[in-house]
Every structure is written in C-alpha cells, then in structure tokens.
Design a protein around this motif. Structure first.
Motif, PDB file in Angstrom:
ATOM      1  N   ARG A 323       0.853  -1.178   0.000  1.00  0.00           N
ATOM      2  CA  ARG A 323       0.000   0.000   0.000  1.00  0.00           C
ATOM      3  C   ARG A 323       0.889   1.227   0.000  1.00  0.00           C
ATOM      4  N   GLY A 325      -0.539   4.829  -0.556  1.00  0.00           N
ATOM      5  CA  GLY A 325      -1.660   5.659  -0.980  1.00  0.00           C
ATOM      6  C   GLY A 325      -2.810   4.791  -1.442  1.00  0.00           C
ATOM      7  N   GLU A 326      -2.532   3.812  -2.270  1.00  0.00           N
ATOM      8  CA  GLU A 326      -3.579   2.903  -2.719  1.00  0.00           C
ATOM      9  C   GLU A 326      -3.035   1.484  -2.644  1.00  0.00           C
ATOM     10  N   GLU A 327      -3.937   0.531  -2.662  1.00  0.00           N
ATOM     11  CA  GLU A 327      -3.491  -0.844  -2.541  1.00  0.00           C
ATOM     12  C   GLU A 327      -3.190  -1.431  -3.921  1.00  0.00           C
ATOM     13  N   LYS A 349      -3.420  -2.622  -9.844  1.00  0.00           N
ATOM     14  CA  LYS A 349      -4.014  -1.669  -8.908  1.00  0.00           C
ATOM     15  C   LYS A 349      -5.423  -2.077  -8.554  1.00  0.00           C
ATOM     16  N   LYS A 350      -5.705  -2.141  -7.264  1.00  0.00           N
ATOM     17  CA  LYS A 350      -7.044  -2.558  -6.856  1.00  0.00           C
ATOM     18  C   LYS A 350      -8.082  -1.497  -7.205  1.00  0.00           C
ATOM     19  N   SER A 351      -7.666  -0.240  -7.135  1.00  0.00           N
ATOM     20  CA  SER A 351      -8.636   0.834  -7.343  1.00  0.00           C
ATOM     21  C   SER A 351      -8.798   1.185  -8.816  1.00  0.00           C
TER      22      SER A 351
END
Ligand SMILES: [Zn+2]
Length: 637
Positions: A323, A325-327, A349-351
């Motif tokens: 992680r 910032g983002e996962e 990227k998960k997001s």
C-alpha cells in the motif's frame, strides 16, 4: 507504505545449498555500465589534456575562405540542416557583428536544438548524448554532489573503475575549469559528452532531486557497511531483512506506481543489475544497481512473495500486496538466467477503474457494431491480438457495461487484473486442475448468463464455448490472431465444426495499443510526401472524407511529441487502442461454411463497412492523437 507478505510466508531457514550458490560479494567494486564504449574508445584524447585536437572556438574565422573545413556552420550546411541562403546570411553576420555563429543560429531558430548539438558534437569530436538515452548510475551521481554539478553545468552518468574514468554530460565540453575541478575532486579522468542545455537542466532538476536513482543512491550510501562487508551465508537472512534492501524494494515499488509502470523487471547482467519499468507498453531502463546487491534484493522479493529462496534453478510464481496511498497487488515471477535470477513484478491496482468503451478508442461504426453485438443474449464475441494488445481491458469494459443484478456473469481469468462489482471472477489454477476448459465445464452448471473465458487456445475450449453459446449463453473470450478475419479460420483449424461456428459467432474484434502523443509537448509538422502517399493509399476514400473536414488549401500536417518533463522526454503519455470490429453477418457466416481463407472474409467485411485496424490508426494519426510511427510499430505485427 506497508509491505505485507502473503499469509504464512516466513523466510525459509537458510539451507546448506545456499553456500554453494552464494555470490562472493566484496571481492571487487561493481563495474558500472559503459554506455558508449565505442565512442569512448575512439575519443582521441582527454579533453582536459594539453593537446586539444581542435580549436576551442565554435565559429569559423571570418577571415578564412568561403567554407573553412570543420566549422560548425559548415557541418550544419553539409548535413543539409542549413540552406545556402541561411549559410551565407550567418557568414555575413559573423563577419559584421563579431558574434558567435552558434548564438546567431540559436537566435534565428533555423536548426532544432538537438540537431545543433549533434553537429557541435561532431565538430568538437565528442560523443553526443540525449537525455532519453542517458542511464545514470547511482554511483556516478554519488561522486559529484548536486551543487557542484549545477555550478559546473555537468551531469555525471557512468563510472568505469577499470579505466578510472567518469563519463559526464556537458553543454560545453570545452570547459576546462569544470573538467579540472571534477577530475581533482573525484580522482577520475573525465570523459565529456555533449548534451543540450535543456536536457542538462532537466537532468539536474530531475535526476538529482527526488528521482529513483537518487533515492536508491541514498539507500546505498546508508548501506555503506553492506557494500564493504563480505556477506556470510549465516548473515544472509539478516541482510535481506535489513533496512537498506527492504528500502530499495519499497523505493522501486513506489516509483513504479508514480511513473504509471505496469511491470518492473529486475535483470542480472554480467557485471550489474538492471531495473526496467514498462510504461505505456514500452520498457524503460530506470536504474542500474551494483551486482553485489542482486542476491539480497531477489531474496527479499522472494520472501515477500512466498517463493522458496533456496530454489534458484527453477522458475517460480508468487504474489504479495503493498500500500502506498492505494493498494496494489503484485504478481511476481522468477526465472533463472545465466547471470542469476531475473524477477518480473506486475502491478495490479485494486482501485483501477475499468474504462468505458469510448475511452479505449472505440468509436463510430466500430463502437455501434460492438454495442449491438453485446446486446444479443447469446453468441460468441472474440477479441483478438497479440499479448499486450489490450484485449483484457476491452473485455473488462464490456463486462462492466453489461453487469446488472439481473444477470449472472462468471469469468475465468489468468490473472484477475481488475475486480468488477457484481461479477464472479475466478482465477485459473492449472496446478490444481482448474484450467480454462475444466473451469468452463463446471461453469455451465452454475446457471450463468454471461461467461468470460480468458483465452481460447485448444479444441476443448472452442467446443465448450460453442456449446455454451448454442445453449443460450453469451460468451466472451480472446484469441491470438493478427486480424479479426483471421480468427474464423483459426477456430476451424482447432477443429470447430463450421456449421456450429457460423451459427454461434456474433462478432470478432481485433486490436492493438499505441501510445498517445504527450499533450504537453505536441507539435505540428509537415510529413514528407511519401508518408502522405502512404496515408492516402491506406485510407482511400476515408482520406478524402477527412480532407473535406479541413479548411481548404491547408497542407496535411501530422503531430509528434517533442519530449518534455511531463513525458520523461519520450513524447508520449498514456495509450489509445486501435480497432477493427467485424460483425459476423449472414454473408460472412456463409464464408465460414465454405472454409474461406482470412483474405476472402476480410474483403467481405470491408464491403460491409468494416474499418481496418491500420485505417483506424491512421485516422487517429490525422487527428493528432497518436503518431504514424506508433501505428506502424503496433499494427504491422
Ligand atoms: Zn511531453
């Protein structure tokens, strides 16, 4: 940033067979890369030496004859970069104003900065380096502190310890004061290379301040002890958990995310370890590490991804997530090479949001035909293209468009790259017996409406897909063929029954991904006549239609990226797909029954209004979205 190893991953106890494989660190210093050995070798003498092979004046003497040999203006003239008129004008101005020819050329902007620098390098007999070709080794950077580099206007990029030299990029390679100072300070002989002023400014700003190289250099500095120490096998476990190695892994991941990289390659070479990032589909060398850290770096990544660290002779797969910032999920694979283990890390990227079909570059008739095809509740829709052509992303866009609570969608993927809400996504696992074919078979008992199978690669999957479609399911999959029309003969080659195939196929899409021109440095240029001819030939009547949309009597112009800081000097940023969408019409169905070759099928599709992938690409070139070089690079595969 958290790096969380996959559950249950504990470092394996070190085993005896690591002793034999253990690299012998600490023998020698690293041998950093030499970027242009040929150029270096042919350099006549150290420029700082007493015997300069040229005069340090950049302008031809006004008193000399018409074409003094070797003058910068003459080099440019002989290269065709200056016209006779321009040449004469410069001569007159130099004679009457006593100014430097170089300054006059710059002021008049007759010659591009790169061309001018290249000519100057030729004239001065020093190698020319563009920023995009410059791989800066952390060790070289370490030798010259930023304030010194900035004051003396140079960028150090590679050390050769064997020959005791340091290669530097300079705007003025004749600056003896600078050369003298840095030589005394480093104890190394300087090999100046010419760089443009704008490249140097970018290099000083970016490479010194917060670049991947700087960060890793800092870490390597902190780990000075590690550099010198001979790592004992009993200490290897300790070393790979030590801050510096862990920090290098973190830094590599953080920078990969920042630079929108999709993959990180860590590659052992004979005398160094190379780190490359894949950005917008193209690999870029980002960092060179001393070979001595390779073993520890690879071991650290193997531990994080639950691989066996003492298995170095077989390829392995693993994963972990981190992680920043983002996962981000990482899929890791290792491969033994002659120089050691190579690691590739793919970032998922998960997001990451699934793009809409028009965002991918689909439009007009192609978009309409595909949208119509996915509204039919049964049938097979195939996306074709080589690896890396964006097929999976297109499938995700389609699935997210048709995913509603009223339909049951199941996917079989390798790997699951995006998560789509409401879709049952399954990761194939051949070791456990879950393949595309076996998964598809069990899917049919799960009452699905829509099925996505990652890839059709054998007869069994083909038959199951056809069977699913004929029993009322909508099936999506991908196939490795070069064109939309090529998919049908390929399926027949896999023993598909022509009649069943013709009744189940709805549409075939072929696609490639090209890089977008960077919007920050996009410039217009007039293409050479043969390029215009080629565009006319490929586009036919589409070209005439395009011409009509332009103000009359404007000559056709194309676009390209000059290169800027926003795009790391590549001229490109982001990607756009080019498509051909072929609905399987009644007439094309008949051609399947006749087992017609791809060429015949394509001709029919064109008659029915299909636009070829290359044509779609050329239209995007005319609109300034991508460059003609990109379309040729990706479409002619
Ligand atoms: Zn740019």
């Amino acid at each position: 940033m958290d790096i969380s190893p996959a559950p249950g991953s504990l470092p394996n106890p070190l085993s005896l067979n690591q002793i034999g494989n253990q690299a012998t660190p600490g023998l020698d210093g690293p041998n950093p890369q030499i970027l242009t050995p040929a150029a270096n070798d042919s350099l006549p003498a150290n420029l700082a030496g007493a015997n300069l092979p040229f005069t340090p004046s950049l302008e031809p003497s006004p008193l000399a004859g018409n074409h003094p040999v070797g003058g910068l203006v003459d080099v440019l003239f002989n290269q065709g970069k200056l016209s006779q008129t321009q040449y004469d004008e410069i001569k007159v101005e130099v004679a009457s104003s006593n100014r430097q020819a170089e300054d006059i050329i710059k002021e008049k902007e007759w010659v591009a900065e790169d061309d001018l620098a290249e000519a100057k390098a030729q004239y001065l007999n020093v190698p020319f380096k563009k920023l995009s070709d410059l791989t800066v080794s952390p060790e070289a950077l370490n030798l010259v502190p930023q304030p010194v580099a900035s004051r003396y206007q140079l960028i150090p990029f590679s050390v050769d310890k064997k020959n005791n030299t340091l290669s530097v990029g300079m705007v003025n390679p004749l600056d003896l004061k600078a050369i003298d100072f840095v030589e005394k300070k480093t104890g190394l002989r300087l090999i100046p290379h010419l760089v443009t002023a704008s490249d140097l400014t970018i290099a000083l700003e970016e490479i010194y301040t917060r670049s991947l190289t700087t960060e890793v250099t800092e870490v390597l500095k902190e780990s000075g002890e590690l550099e010198r120490r001979t790592i004992d096998v009993s200490q290897l476990g300790e070393v790979i958990r030590e801050a510096p190695i862990a920090k290098i892994v973190e830094t590599l991941l953080t920078f990969a995310l920042k630079s929108r990289a999709s993959d990180i390659h860590i590659e052992p070479q004979e005398d160094r370890t190379r780190v490359r990032y894949r950005i917008d589909g193209i690999l870029h060398e980002k960092l060179v590490l001393p070979k001595r850290v390779h073993e520890a770096l690879i071991s650290r990544i193997k531990i994080l991804s639950r691989m066996k660290i003492d298995e170095r002779r077989l390829p392995q797969d693993g994963r972990f997530s981190f992680r920043a910032g983002e996962e981000v999920d990482l899929r890791i694979s290792s491969l033994p090479t002659v120089h050691g283990e190579k690691i590739v890390m793919r970032l998922l990227k998960k997001s990451a949001k699934v793009p809409q079909l028009p965002d991918l570059g689909l439009r007009g008739r192609a978009l309409k035909n595909l949208e119509d095809a996915i509204l039919v509740p049964h049938g097979i829709i195939l996306i074709t293209g080589p690896t890396g052509s964006g097929k999976t992303t297109t499938l995700y866009s389609i699935l997210s468009k048709i995913s509603t609570p009223r339909v049951n969608i199941i996917t079989l993927e390798d790997p699951v790259e995006y998560e789509i809400p409401g879709v049952n996504q399954v990761q194939i696992n051949p070791q456990a017996g879950l393949t595309f074919a076996s998964g598809l078979r069990s899917f049919l008992r799960q009452d699905p409406n829509i099925i996505m199978v990652g890839e059709i690669r054998d007869r069994e999957t083909t038959d199951l897909a056809i069977q699913a479609s004929l029993t009322g399911h909508l099936v999506f999959s991908t196939l490795h063929t070069n064109s939309a029309s090529g998919a049908l003969p390929r399926l027949l080659d896999m023993q598909a029954e022509p009649f069943l195939l013709a009744s189940s196929m709805t549409a075939v899409v072929a696609q490639r991904v090209a890089r977008r021109i960077c919007e920050h440095c996009r410039e217009e240029y007039t293409p050479p006549p043969e390029v215009v001819q080629d565009i006319k030939k490929v586009l036919g009547s589409l070209y005439d239609a395009w011409l009509k949309s332009r103000p009359p009597s404007t000559p056709p112009s194309l676009h390209r990226g000059k290169g800027c800081t926003e795009c790391s000097d590549t001229g490109y940023s982001g990607r756009i797909a080019i498509f051909e969408v072929m609905p399987v019409s009644e007439k094309i169905g008949r051609l399947i029954l006749e087992r017609s070759p791809a060429g015949v099928i394509e001709k029919m599709a064109l008659e029915e209004g299909m636009i070829l992938m290359k044509q779609d690409g050329y239209l995007k070139v005319l609109e300034g979205i991508t460059s003609i070089e990109e379309v040729l690079r990706v479409a002619e595969v």
